[in-house]
Design a protein around this motif. Structure first.
Motif, PDB file in Angstrom:
ATOM      1  N   MET A  54       0.810  -1.213   0.000  1.00 28.19           N
ATOM      2  CA  MET A  54       0.000   0.000   0.000  1.00 28.19           C
ATOM      3  C   MET A  54       0.850   1.272   0.000  1.00 28.19           C
ATOM      4  O   MET A  54       0.441   2.296  -0.556  1.00 28.19           O
ATOM      5  CB  MET A  54      -0.924   0.008   1.232  1.00 28.19           C
ATOM      6  CG  MET A  54      -2.014  -1.039   1.202  1.00 28.19           C
ATOM      7  SD  MET A  54      -2.923  -1.121   2.771  1.00 28.19           S
ATOM      8  CE  MET A  54      -3.676   0.506   2.810  1.00 28.19           C
ATOM      9  N   ALA A  55       2.007   1.213   0.647  1.00 29.77           N
ATOM     10  CA  ALA A  55       2.838   2.409   0.808  1.00 29.77           C
ATOM     11  C   ALA A  55       3.586   2.745  -0.481  1.00 29.77           C
ATOM     12  O   ALA A  55       3.875   1.876  -1.314  1.00 29.77           O
ATOM     13  CB  ALA A  55       3.832   2.202   1.946  1.00 29.77           C
ATOM     14  N   SER A  56       3.907   4.009  -0.633  1.00 30.62           N
ATOM     15  CA  SER A  56       4.702   4.451  -1.777  1.00 30.62           C
ATOM     16  C   SER A  56       6.146   4.031  -1.594  1.00 30.62           C
ATOM     17  O   SER A  56       6.578   3.671  -0.487  1.00 30.62           O
ATOM     18  CB  SER A  56       4.616   5.972  -1.907  1.00 30.62           C
ATOM     19  OG  SER A  56       5.176   6.594  -0.760  1.00 30.62           O
ATOM     20  N   ALA A  57       6.901   4.083  -2.675  1.00 32.28           N
ATOM     21  CA  ALA A  57       8.313   3.699  -2.608  1.00 32.28           C
ATOM     22  C   ALA A  57       9.084   4.598  -1.653  1.00 32.28           C
ATOM     23  O   ALA A  57       9.989   4.145  -0.943  1.00 32.28           O
ATOM     24  CB  ALA A  57       8.928   3.748  -4.008  1.00 32.28           C
ATOM     25  N   SER A  58       8.739   5.878  -1.613  1.00 29.23           N
ATOM     26  CA  SER A  58       9.436   6.814  -0.732  1.00 29.23           C
ATOM     27  C   SER A  58       9.143   6.538   0.736  1.00 29.23           C
ATOM     28  O   SER A  58       9.929   6.915   1.614  1.00 29.23           O
ATOM     29  CB  SER A  58       9.023   8.253  -1.068  1.00 29.23           C
ATOM     30  OG  SER A  58       7.620   8.421  -0.901  1.00 29.23           O
ATOM     31  N   ALA A  59       8.028   5.885   1.018  1.00 26.33           N
ATOM     32  CA  ALA A  59       7.653   5.573   2.401  1.00 26.33           C
ATOM     33  C   ALA A  59       8.110   4.190   2.825  1.00 26.33           C
ATOM     34  O   ALA A  59       7.776   3.729   3.918  1.00 26.33           O
ATOM     35  CB  ALA A  59       6.139   5.690   2.577  1.00 26.33           C
ATOM     36  N   GLY A  60       8.868   3.521   1.961  1.00 20.20           N
ATOM     37  CA  GLY A  60       9.376   2.201   2.296  1.00 20.20           C
ATOM     38  C   GLY A  60       8.620   1.054   1.676  1.00 20.20           C
ATOM     39  O   GLY A  60       8.927  -0.106   1.919  1.00 20.20           O
ATOM     40  N   GLY A  61       7.604   1.369   0.846  1.00 21.26           N
ATOM     41  CA  GLY A  61       6.827   0.320   0.198  1.00 21.26           C
ATOM     42  C   GLY A  61       7.420  -0.091  -1.135  1.00 21.26           C
ATOM     43  O   GLY A  61       8.503   0.355  -1.526  1.00 21.26           O
ATOM     44  N   GLY A  69       5.934   0.531  -3.980  1.00 17.30           N
ATOM     45  CA  GLY A  69       5.453   1.443  -5.006  1.00 17.30           C
ATOM     46  C   GLY A  69       4.207   0.956  -5.718  1.00 17.30           C
ATOM     47  O   GLY A  69       3.740   1.594  -6.668  1.00 17.30           O
ATOM     48  N   VAL A  70       3.645  -0.178  -5.273  1.00  9.93           N
ATOM     49  CA  VAL A  70       2.420  -0.692  -5.889  1.00  9.93           C
ATOM     50  C   VAL A  70       1.241   0.203  -5.542  1.00  9.93           C
ATOM     51  O   VAL A  70       0.356   0.446  -6.372  1.00  9.93           O
ATOM     52  CB  VAL A  70       2.153  -2.140  -5.431  1.00  9.93           C
ATOM     53  CG1 VAL A  70       0.857  -2.671  -6.040  1.00  9.93           C
ATOM     54  CG2 VAL A  70       3.328  -3.039  -5.795  1.00  9.93           C
ATOM     55  N   GLU A  71       1.221   0.656  -4.311  1.00 12.38           N
ATOM     56  CA  GLU A  71       0.193   1.572  -3.800  1.00 12.38           C
ATOM     57  C   GLU A  71      -1.220   1.042  -4.031  1.00 12.38           C
ATOM     58  O   GLU A  71      -2.072   1.669  -4.659  1.00 12.38           O
ATOM     59  CB  GLU A  71       0.354   2.969  -4.417  1.00 12.38           C
ATOM     60  CG  GLU A  71       1.699   3.608  -4.092  1.00 12.38           C
ATOM     61  CD  GLU A  71       1.776   5.061  -4.525  1.00 12.38           C
ATOM     62  OE1 GLU A  71       0.778   5.782  -4.405  1.00 12.38           O
ATOM     63  OE2 GLU A  71       2.865   5.467  -4.983  1.00 12.38           O
ATOM     64  N   LEU A  72      -1.445  -0.146  -3.491  1.00 13.31           N
ATOM     65  CA  LEU A  72      -2.778  -0.744  -3.558  1.00 13.31           C
ATOM     66  C   LEU A  72      -3.796   0.149  -2.845  1.00 13.31           C
ATOM     67  O   LEU A  72      -3.462   0.814  -1.867  1.00 13.31           O
ATOM     68  CB  LEU A  72      -2.779  -2.113  -2.887  1.00 13.31           C
ATOM     69  CG  LEU A  72      -2.097  -3.291  -3.590  1.00 13.31           C
ATOM     70  CD1 LEU A  72      -2.211  -4.528  -2.709  1.00 13.31           C
ATOM     71  CD2 LEU A  72      -2.723  -3.551  -4.950  1.00 13.31           C
TER      72      LEU A  72
END
Length: 337
Positions: A93-100, A102-105
């Motif tokens: 769910m998290a963005s790449a910048s937030a440690g995810g 980058g899929v951002e479900l």
């Protein structure tokens, strides 16, 4: 004759009191009275709600564990599910910048990922026990270690903060002043309690725990029930993880560590037999509340955290002794002195 009749009535009352899971409620009441005397703010509405909010995660995990324990099995991997399921959802769910990744479900999809992955892990546990024939202690212990390592792998060793409202709502929102997590815990407890008490599936769990071969002879699909018990346990552990993520507003790498020991403690305190076939939700809730009240009292008394942790072990021993004595006396069995 009157004395004998009076003794029989008390014995019947004792048997019902223990059988219905009320053994620990007098102890809980005593602790509440002690808490009110020792710490005046203990009985404040804010503190009581705080206790319920804190035990909601443990409560769901313990209810999930009860499904497996009632059939005479163990599931240590629930601790890993509490941490892994929400972390997997968070990184998706998290963005790449937030440690995810980058899929951002979207939020609803992330929640499905958390609960779906938890259910699949439970399904895998059931497969390993029913189809492969592994010892559940060894199988779930290995999976616990695997899940703990997987949490670090998928998160790159970092916690994911503010993963999304859908994933945090259940653990952080309030309705009419009551945390949603408490309402979820109470709703699950009532639902599962009704299933255990009144539904044929619940009766099948008890039958398998008491005598598996007799259950097979009675026409119960034992393998299916055992398999499903692991699935339900995994789902509830996943839901518990979602509540914890909501309360922390983050999915942390250490999430859920040690909760399986507290869950076993709550189950034992509540009269659930580790041998299977004995226990109910009323008792489970008493065990969960007892641990929550003790931890809260020790915290209010500013007792160092390592004493709080040690107290859980002492509570298990004392509660096990009290439950055993109560069971023996209610059934008229003499105990050695």
């Amino acid at each position: 004759m009157m004395v004998r009749a009076e003794r029989s009535r008390w014995q019947a009352f004792g048997q019902g009191f223990v059988a219905h899971g009320f053994t620990m409620y007098p102890v809980l009441l005593l602790l509440v009275i002690v808490g009110a005397v020792v710490a005046p703010r203990f009985l404040s509405t804010i503190n009581l709600i705080n206790i319920l909010e804190q035990v909601s995660v443990l409560g769901l995990t313990t209810i999930g564990l009860s499904f497996v324990v009632l059939i005479g099995r163990l599931d240590l991997s629930l601790e890993g599910i509490v941490g892994f399921a929400p972390m997997l959802a968070a990184v998706l769910m998290a963005s790449a910048s937030a440690g995810g990744y980058g899929v951002e479900l979207p939020g609803w999809a992330g929640l499905l990922v958390a609960l779906g992955s938890a259910g699949l892990i439970g399904f895998f546990n059931g497969f390993m026990v029913v189809r492969v024939g592994l010892n559940p202690f060894i199988s779930t212990l290995g999976l616990l270690v695997l899940l703990r390592g997987s949490i670090l792998i998928i998160s790159n060793g970092r916690s994911i903060y503010s993963p999304g409202a859908a994933l945090t709502y259940l653990g952080s929102a309030k309705i009419a002043g009551l945390p949603v997590s408490v309402l979820v815990f109470l709703a699950v407890a009532v639902l599962v309690g009704c299933i255990f008490q009144y539904h044929r599936y619940g009766r099948a769990l008890y039958a398998i725990g008491r005598n598996e071969e007799a259950a097979r002879a009675a026409g119960i699909d034992v393998d299916r029930v055992i398999w499903s018990a692991f699935v339900f346990a995994g789902l509830l552990a996943g839901l518990a993880g979602v509540l914890m993520t909501g309360r922390l507003d983050s999915a942390v790498t250490t999430q859920g560590e040690g909760i399986i020991f507290s869950a076993f403690a709550a189950a034992v305190i509540g009269g659930v037999s580790l041998g299977g076939g004995k226990g109910n939700i009323i008792g489970v809730v008493s065990g969960v509340l007892l641990i929550g009240v003790i931890n809260n009292l020790l915290t209010l008394a500013q007792v160092p955290s390592f004493y709080v942790q040690a107290s859980t072990g002492a509570v298990i021993i004392v509660a096990a002794v009290l439950t055993t004595l109560a069971s023996r006396r209610s059934s008229g069995v003499k105990t050695r002195t």
